[in-house]
Design a protein around this motif. Sequence first.
Motif, PDB file in Angstrom:
ATOM      1  N   UNK A 193       0.837  -1.204   0.000  1.00 23.86           N
ATOM      2  CA  UNK A 193       0.000   0.000   0.000  1.00 23.86           C
ATOM      3  C   UNK A 193       0.871   1.254   0.000  1.00 23.86           C
ATOM      4  N   UNK A 194       1.951   1.257   0.788  1.00 29.82           N
ATOM      5  CA  UNK A 194       2.865   2.397   0.801  1.00 29.82           C
ATOM      6  C   UNK A 194       3.473   2.621  -0.582  1.00 29.82           C
ATOM      7  N   UNK A 195       3.794   1.549  -1.298  1.00 21.20           N
ATOM      8  CA  UNK A 195       4.332   1.677  -2.658  1.00 21.20           C
ATOM      9  C   UNK A 195       3.287   2.308  -3.588  1.00 21.20           C
ATOM     10  N   UNK A 196       2.019   1.932  -3.405  1.00 23.10           N
ATOM     11  CA  UNK A 196       0.955   2.529  -4.213  1.00 23.10           C
ATOM     12  C   UNK A 196       0.848   4.026  -3.949  1.00 23.10           C
ATOM     13  N   UNK A 197       1.016   4.425  -2.700  1.00 25.46           N
ATOM     14  CA  UNK A 197       0.966   5.853  -2.373  1.00 25.46           C
ATOM     15  C   UNK A 197       2.151   6.592  -2.985  1.00 25.46           C
ATOM     16  N   UNK A 198       3.314   5.946  -3.017  1.00 24.20           N
ATOM     17  CA  UNK A 198       4.475   6.533  -3.709  1.00 24.20           C
ATOM     18  C   UNK A 198       4.119   6.837  -5.172  1.00 24.20           C
ATOM     19  N   UNK A 199       3.526   5.844  -5.835  1.00 25.85           N
ATOM     20  CA  UNK A 199       3.193   5.993  -7.255  1.00 25.85           C
ATOM     21  C   UNK A 199       2.129   7.072  -7.460  1.00 25.85           C
ATOM     22  N   UNK A 200       1.142   7.131  -6.565  1.00 30.10           N
ATOM     23  CA  UNK A 200       0.107   8.152  -6.692  1.00 30.10           C
ATOM     24  C   UNK A 200       0.689   9.554  -6.519  1.00 30.10           C
ATOM     25  N   UNK A 201       1.571   9.724  -5.537  1.00 26.76           N
ATOM     26  CA  UNK A 201       2.202  11.030  -5.348  1.00 26.76           C
ATOM     27  C   UNK A 201       2.946  11.466  -6.599  1.00 26.76           C
ATOM     28  N   UNK A 202       3.699  10.551  -7.164  1.00 19.67           N
ATOM     29  CA  UNK A 202       4.453  10.889  -8.374  1.00 19.67           C
ATOM     30  C   UNK A 202       3.512  11.255  -9.509  1.00 19.67           C
ATOM     31  N   UNK A 203       2.458  10.483  -9.696  1.00 25.79           N
ATOM     32  CA  UNK A 203       1.532  10.733 -10.782  1.00 25.79           C
ATOM     33  C   UNK A 203       0.724  12.009 -10.610  1.00 25.79           C
ATOM     34  N   UNK A 204       0.415  12.353  -9.353  1.00 27.41           N
ATOM     35  CA  UNK A 204      -0.404  13.530  -9.079  1.00 27.41           C
ATOM     36  C   UNK A 204       0.428  14.792  -8.853  1.00 27.41           C
ATOM     37  N   UNK A 205       1.738  14.630  -8.852  1.00 27.48           N
ATOM     38  CA  UNK A 205       2.608  15.785  -8.644  1.00 27.48           C
ATOM     39  C   UNK A 205       2.617  16.281  -7.211  1.00 27.48           C
ATOM     40  N   UNK A 206       2.399  15.384  -6.261  1.00 31.35           N
ATOM     41  CA  UNK A 206       2.400  15.754  -4.851  1.00 31.35           C
ATOM     42  C   UNK A 206       3.784  15.561  -4.252  1.00 31.35           C
ATOM     43  N   UNK A 207       4.094  16.352  -3.258  1.00 33.50           N
ATOM     44  CA  UNK A 207       5.379  16.211  -2.576  1.00 33.50           C
ATOM     45  C   UNK A 207       5.462  14.854  -1.886  1.00 33.50           C
ATOM     46  N   UNK A 208       6.659  14.312  -1.808  1.00 30.68           N
ATOM     47  CA  UNK A 208       6.862  13.032  -1.156  1.00 30.68           C
ATOM     48  C   UNK A 208       6.407  13.059   0.289  1.00 30.68           C
ATOM     49  N   UNK A 209       5.672  12.040   0.711  1.00 30.56           N
ATOM     50  CA  UNK A 209       5.200  11.960   2.087  1.00 30.56           C
ATOM     51  C   UNK A 209       3.872  12.659   2.338  1.00 30.56           C
TER      52      UNK A 209
END
Length: 390
Positions: A193-209
Motif C-alpha cells: 500500500x505504501x508503494x501505491x501511495x508513492x506511485x500516486x504522489x508521483x503521478x499527481x505531482x504531490x510532494x513526497x510523504x
Amino acid sequence: MRVTLADPAALVPGFEQIHREQSALYPYRAVEWQPVHTVYVPADRFGAGTVEEWGDAALGLFRRHLPEEDLAAVFGVDGDVAGAVHGRVAAKLAREPVEDLRVDFEDGYGVRPDAEDGHASAAAKAVAAMHEAGTLPRRWGLRVKSFADGDPVRSIRTLDGFLTEVIERAGLLPEGFVVTFPKVLMRAYLDQFADCLDALEAGLGLAGGTLRFEIQVEAPQTVLFLEAGLVAALRGRLAAAHFGVFDYTASCSLPPHEQRLDHPVCEHARHVMQAVFAGTGVELSDGSLAAAPTSGDRHAVHDLWRRHAELVGHSLSRGFYQGWDMHPSHLVSRYAAVYAFHLSRRAEYARRVRAWQEQRDAGGGVMDEPATVKTMAAALRRADLALGDA
C-alpha cells in the motif's frame, strides 16, 4: 573525583549509532491537536451537506432531550462541571460538529462494482465543494477496501479516482487528508500500500510523504506483527492505528452480546497498540458503538448517550483520546464525555504542575514524580486543544 574506569567510552562502542536509531524510532514530539473522533459515512450517503446535516441532527437531539439540569444525571458529571460542559457542547455542535470525516468504501458501503466509480467521483465533487465553502473538516479522507478481500486493484482505483478528481476540482489537495487501510491481515500489505501511495504522489505531482494512512487493527493476526519499526519501514506514511472492535471481537469468536469496547480481549489489543507505538508519533484511536436511539423517547435517547459516554470515558481513561462515531446522536455524548473528562481534572493538574515548577508542596499528601508532572503538563495541553482553548 576519583574514578575506577579509565575509559568508560570504550565500554559502549557504537553508542552514537544506537542513540541515533533511538531518536529516529522515538522522536520527541510535543502534544499536538488530534481529533476526538472520526465520523464514518458510507460513500453512497455522503454529500457536500453531510457535515451540516449531522450537526443539525445532533443539535436537534441536544436541544430536545438535554436541558442543562439533566446533563449531570445523564453523564454522571459533577454539578460544578455540568454547566460548562452543556455550554461547550452546544457551541461545538453549532460551530464544528465533525472534526474528522471518512467517506467509507468498505464495510459501510459494501461491494458495488458497477457503482463504486460513480460514488468515488461524486464524493470527490462533494469534497471540492466543501473545501470551497470552508466546511471541510480539519481532518478528512476515505476508507478504501481491504487488500484482504482479494482485490487490491479495486481499492487503489477508488483512491486514485477520488484523489485525481479532488485535485482537479479544487486545484490542490486540501490539508488534513488521510486514507484508512482496513483489515490488514498480512504485514506485506502495508509495504504494498505504501508503494501505491508513492506511485500516486508521483503521478499527481504531490510532494513526497503527502499521502499518509491509518492502519486498522481488526484481527489478532494484525496484533502479532505490530512493532515500532513499522514507522520507519513505511517511510513515515503511517499516521495512526485505529482499533476495530466488531471485526476484532468476531475474529476472537466472541458471541455477539460480548462484542464491546470494554471486553478484556479489546483491552489486550489496545495495550499492544500503545506499547508498540508509544513515542513514535503514531496516533491511536478506539472503535465505536454500533447503536442508535431506538425511538424519539427521551429515556431511549438518554440510555444511548449514557452507554456511549461510558465507553468514551473508558477509552479516555486508558489513553485513547479518539474514537469512531457512527450516528449523529453520538456527537452529543462524544463531546459531553470528552469535555467532562478534561474539565474535571484541569484545575487540579494545573495546581500540581505550578507547585512542582515553584518547588513547593502540592498539598494533600501528593508527592509527584517528574514523569507524572510531565504527563499532567501534556494532559493540560491536550485538554486545551480538545476544548478549543489553545
